[in-house]
Design a protein around this motif. Sequence first.
Motif, PDB file in Angstrom:
ATOM      1  N   ALA A 151     -25.250  15.121 -31.867  1.00 37.91           N
ATOM      2  CA  ALA A 151     -24.631  14.629 -30.642  1.00 37.91           C
ATOM      3  C   ALA A 151     -23.383  13.797 -30.943  1.00 37.91           C
ATOM      4  O   ALA A 151     -22.360  13.931 -30.265  1.00 37.91           O
ATOM      5  N   VAL A 152     -23.458  12.935 -31.953  1.00 36.29           N
ATOM      6  CA  VAL A 152     -22.295  12.128 -32.324  1.00 36.29           C
ATOM      7  C   VAL A 152     -21.139  13.032 -32.743  1.00 36.29           C
ATOM      8  O   VAL A 152     -19.983  12.838 -32.331  1.00 36.29           O
ATOM      9  N   ALA A 153     -21.436  14.051 -33.563  1.00 34.03           N
ATOM     10  CA  ALA A 153     -20.387  14.963 -34.029  1.00 34.03           C
ATOM     11  C   ALA A 153     -19.784  15.751 -32.862  1.00 34.03           C
ATOM     12  O   ALA A 153     -18.566  15.964 -32.794  1.00 34.03           O
ATOM     13  N   SER A 154     -20.627  16.188 -31.921  1.00 35.42           N
ATOM     14  CA  SER A 154     -20.142  16.935 -30.774  1.00 35.42           C
ATOM     15  C   SER A 154     -19.204  16.088 -29.926  1.00 35.42           C
ATOM     16  O   SER A 154     -18.114  16.532 -29.522  1.00 35.42           O
ATOM     17  N   MET A 155     -19.601  14.842 -29.641  1.00 37.75           N
ATOM     18  CA  MET A 155     -18.777  13.963 -28.831  1.00 37.75           C
ATOM     19  C   MET A 155     -17.454  13.653 -29.516  1.00 37.75           C
ATOM     20  O   MET A 155     -16.395  13.640 -28.870  1.00 37.75           O
ATOM     21  N   ALA A 156     -17.509  13.396 -30.811  1.00 36.70           N
ATOM     22  CA  ALA A 156     -16.280  13.092 -31.550  1.00 36.70           C
ATOM     23  C   ALA A 156     -15.331  14.281 -31.535  1.00 36.70           C
ATOM     24  O   ALA A 156     -14.113  14.128 -31.418  1.00 36.70           O
ATOM     25  N   SER A 181     -15.102  16.528 -29.193  1.00 37.30           N
ATOM     26  CA  SER A 181     -14.561  16.690 -27.841  1.00 37.30           C
ATOM     27  C   SER A 181     -13.519  15.637 -27.500  1.00 37.30           C
ATOM     28  O   SER A 181     -12.536  15.929 -26.809  1.00 37.30           O
ATOM     29  N   LEU A 182     -13.748  14.397 -27.964  1.00 38.53           N
ATOM     30  CA  LEU A 182     -12.909  13.291 -27.528  1.00 38.53           C
ATOM     31  C   LEU A 182     -11.853  12.881 -28.539  1.00 38.53           C
ATOM     32  O   LEU A 182     -10.910  12.167 -28.206  1.00 38.53           O
ATOM     33  N   GLY A 183     -12.043  13.283 -29.788  1.00 34.53           N
ATOM     34  CA  GLY A 183     -11.022  13.032 -30.791  1.00 34.53           C
ATOM     35  C   GLY A 183     -10.968  11.619 -31.316  1.00 34.53           C
ATOM     36  O   GLY A 183      -9.983  11.225 -31.940  1.00 34.53           O
ATOM     37  N   HIS A 184     -12.025  10.830 -31.099  1.00 32.96           N
ATOM     38  CA  HIS A 184     -12.057   9.495 -31.706  1.00 32.96           C
ATOM     39  C   HIS A 184     -13.495   9.053 -31.924  1.00 32.96           C
ATOM     40  O   HIS A 184     -14.441   9.751 -31.556  1.00 32.96           O
ATOM     41  N   ARG A 217     -13.923  10.632 -16.433  1.00 31.68           N
ATOM     42  CA  ARG A 217     -13.244  11.849 -16.906  1.00 31.68           C
ATOM     43  C   ARG A 217     -13.575  12.110 -18.372  1.00 31.68           C
ATOM     44  O   ARG A 217     -13.861  13.248 -18.763  1.00 31.68           O
ATOM     45  N   GLU A 218     -13.545  11.062 -19.181  1.00 33.36           N
ATOM     46  CA  GLU A 218     -13.871  11.219 -20.598  1.00 33.36           C
ATOM     47  C   GLU A 218     -15.324  11.640 -20.775  1.00 33.36           C
ATOM     48  O   GLU A 218     -15.653  12.470 -21.631  1.00 33.36           O
ATOM     49  N   ALA A 219     -16.205  11.095 -19.929  1.00 34.90           N
ATOM     50  CA  ALA A 219     -17.625  11.442 -20.003  1.00 34.90           C
ATOM     51  C   ALA A 219     -17.858  12.906 -19.658  1.00 34.90           C
ATOM     52  O   ALA A 219     -18.711  13.573 -20.257  1.00 34.90           O
ATOM     53  N   VAL A 220     -17.102  13.433 -18.680  1.00 39.94           N
ATOM     54  CA  VAL A 220     -17.214  14.856 -18.346  1.00 39.94           C
ATOM     55  C   VAL A 220     -16.856  15.712 -19.552  1.00 39.94           C
ATOM     56  O   VAL A 220     -17.543  16.697 -19.870  1.00 39.94           O
ATOM     57  N   LEU A 221     -15.805  15.340 -20.260  1.00 41.19           N
ATOM     58  CA  LEU A 221     -15.415  16.103 -21.456  1.00 41.19           C
ATOM     59  C   LEU A 221     -16.478  16.004 -22.539  1.00 41.19           C
ATOM     60  O   LEU A 221     -16.798  16.998 -23.203  1.00 41.19           O
ATOM     61  N   ILE A 249     -12.411  24.904 -26.481  1.00 40.78           N
ATOM     62  CA  ILE A 249     -11.253  24.123 -26.053  1.00 40.78           C
ATOM     63  C   ILE A 249     -10.872  24.475 -24.618  1.00 40.78           C
ATOM     64  O   ILE A 249     -10.615  23.591 -23.787  1.00 40.78           O
ATOM     65  N   GLU A 250     -10.876  25.755 -24.297  1.00 33.77           N
ATOM     66  CA  GLU A 250     -10.532  26.175 -22.942  1.00 33.77           C
ATOM     67  C   GLU A 250     -11.557  25.680 -21.930  1.00 33.77           C
ATOM     68  O   GLU A 250     -11.205  25.289 -20.805  1.00 33.77           O
ATOM     69  N   ALA A 251     -12.838  25.670 -22.319  1.00 33.48           N
ATOM     70  CA  ALA A 251     -13.883  25.199 -21.411  1.00 33.48           C
ATOM     71  C   ALA A 251     -13.680  23.722 -21.080  1.00 33.48           C
ATOM     72  O   ALA A 251     -13.813  23.306 -19.919  1.00 33.48           O
ATOM     73  N   LEU A 252     -13.328  22.927 -22.081  1.00 33.01           N
ATOM     74  CA  LEU A 252     -13.084  21.510 -21.841  1.00 33.01           C
ATOM     75  C   LEU A 252     -11.812  21.293 -21.021  1.00 33.01           C
ATOM     76  O   LEU A 252     -11.770  20.418 -20.149  1.00 33.01           O
ATOM     77  N   GLU A 253     -10.807  22.095 -21.270  1.00 29.27           N
ATOM     78  CA  GLU A 253      -9.576  21.992 -20.471  1.00 29.27           C
ATOM     79  C   GLU A 253      -9.845  22.338 -19.017  1.00 29.27           C
ATOM     80  O   GLU A 253      -9.322  21.687 -18.098  1.00 29.27           O
ATOM     81  N   ASN A 254     -10.661  23.345 -18.783  1.00 33.29           N
ATOM     82  CA  ASN A 254     -11.010  23.729 -17.417  1.00 33.29           C
ATOM     83  C   ASN A 254     -11.822  22.630 -16.723  1.00 33.29           C
ATOM     84  O   ASN A 254     -11.645  22.377 -15.525  1.00 33.29           O
ATOM     85  N   ALA A 255     -12.716  21.990 -17.487  1.00 30.91           N
ATOM     86  CA  ALA A 255     -13.508  20.892 -16.929  1.00 30.91           C
ATOM     87  C   ALA A 255     -12.606  19.737 -16.527  1.00 30.91           C
ATOM     88  O   ALA A 255     -12.773  19.136 -15.447  1.00 30.91           O
ATOM     89  N   ALA A 256     -11.633  19.420 -17.380  1.00 32.01           N
ATOM     90  CA  ALA A 256     -10.694  18.349 -17.054  1.00 32.01           C
ATOM     91  C   ALA A 256      -9.872  18.697 -15.822  1.00 32.01           C
ATOM     92  O   ALA A 256      -9.627  17.844 -14.944  1.00 32.01           O
ATOM     93  N   ALA A 257      -9.451  19.948 -15.719  1.00 31.11           N
ATOM     94  CA  ALA A 257      -8.648  20.373 -14.574  1.00 31.11           C
ATOM     95  C   ALA A 257      -9.447  20.286 -13.278  1.00 31.11           C
ATOM     96  O   ALA A 257      -8.927  19.857 -12.235  1.00 31.11           O
TER      97      ALA A 257
END
Length: 475
Positions: A387-392, A394-397, A447-451, A5-13
């Motif tokens: 891959a589908v599970a990983s993306m879901a 990360s993105l929550g949908h 931005r969503e793709a980066v996450l 979670i922190e890694a994705l937050e840092n990527a977004a930042a």
Amino acid sequence: MTSRIEALENAAAAFDAGDFETHLAGLVAIPSSSQDPARAADLGRYLQQGIGPWLDALGFHWELHPNPKPGVGPILLAERLEGEDLPIVITYGHGDTVRGMEAQWSAGRTPWELRREQHPDGARWYGRGSADNKGQHAINLFALEQVLQARGGRLGANVKLVLETGEEVGSPGLRDFVAAHAARLAADVFIASDGPRVTPTTPTLATGTRGNYHFDLVVAPRQGGVHSGHWGGLTTDPVIVLSHALACIADRNGRILVEGWRPAPLSPEIKSMLAGCPVDMGGAAATLEPGWGEPGLSPAEKLYAWNSFIVLAMLCGAPEAPANALAPRAHAHCQIRYVPQTDPETLMPALRAHLDAAGFAEVKIENPRIGMAGSASDANDPWVGWAVASMARSLGHKIQHIPATSGGMPGNVFQDHLNTTLIWIPHGHNGCQQHGPDEHLLVAAAREAVLAFAGLWWDLGTPETAEGAPPRRGR
């Protein structure tokens, strides 16, 4: 230790701080058009000066190889290897673009300078290659950079990259290059990005691509034109014959009539996969017409799981300066977009038999060729589910899985020579104007793709005992 979670937050930042925009601006500034001979030197410059230093900073070893085909741009091969017992992903992109079309861009925009603008649907980055394909492979590298920083420089997996500079002229030499380096490029899975999402706000994963097949239809009853007053009604008008021949290939609403061109009925699995799948309108350039194409199929089924026939160009005489004469020749350049299950070797024999049976033996089929072959992986492959599970996660949908992208991409080259699962995760959208003026990338989608990719890179290096670990199998 940094968490997922922190890694994705840092990527977004980092994205929000403008770090990605800086990378993309530098790449767009290199006018690497493979369709413009005057830009030939910029193809190598894109790889050496635009991408090479970034790969150095990410810990890759990279090399620039001449294209096996003379006159085509070079190919970059890069490796980031951490251990023989770790999973290996191979990724791909192309650093070349179509022509800049400088004179056709809207006021204030130029193809080789990234420009950010706000629109009703959100912010956009304008620039040639922003969507096709510089922005897409840059997103994936930027996400990798963020995960490496979060993990102290170690990914926990191996990454291989092939970056070509000839995709916009048909990827000549890419097949020979991959074949020559097949042992070195061996990988567990192919994951790359090109093309559009099904809609700008719908994260998409495709396990194949439709192919495209080109051919000419020609009616040429005489050597030269003849006077329309003296010969009209007495001798063959080639455009009338050609028009009727085209009408026997597809009906008034574009439904294919050549039986050998029609795929098998869609399987329950494909229909379930595409149930409720939206289709991007792509702006005001075209209108989705429910009555066009194969009856009984949804727009998504027509686009991602069926074949289509298109007349790309047609010529008879000179419309801008018509003569009072029956033309000697009528010519149509045609294309078939075909699903991977269609054998392209059967397309022209089926057409020849169909035309002959309909009384059009005089219609010649010339210059038949594959533009880019179709390709497909098993939709139930463990890597796809991972891959589908990983993306879901990360993105929550929901992630929209489609069997094949609508446009052509060279996945078949990697599948044929590396026998690897194909996963395409596109970051563009149908309205991005990728082959015209005012090409752009949607900032929110980027931005969503980066996450999404930060999550994929993170999960790729996750130990087998943890949630989200990648599949393991022998290569």
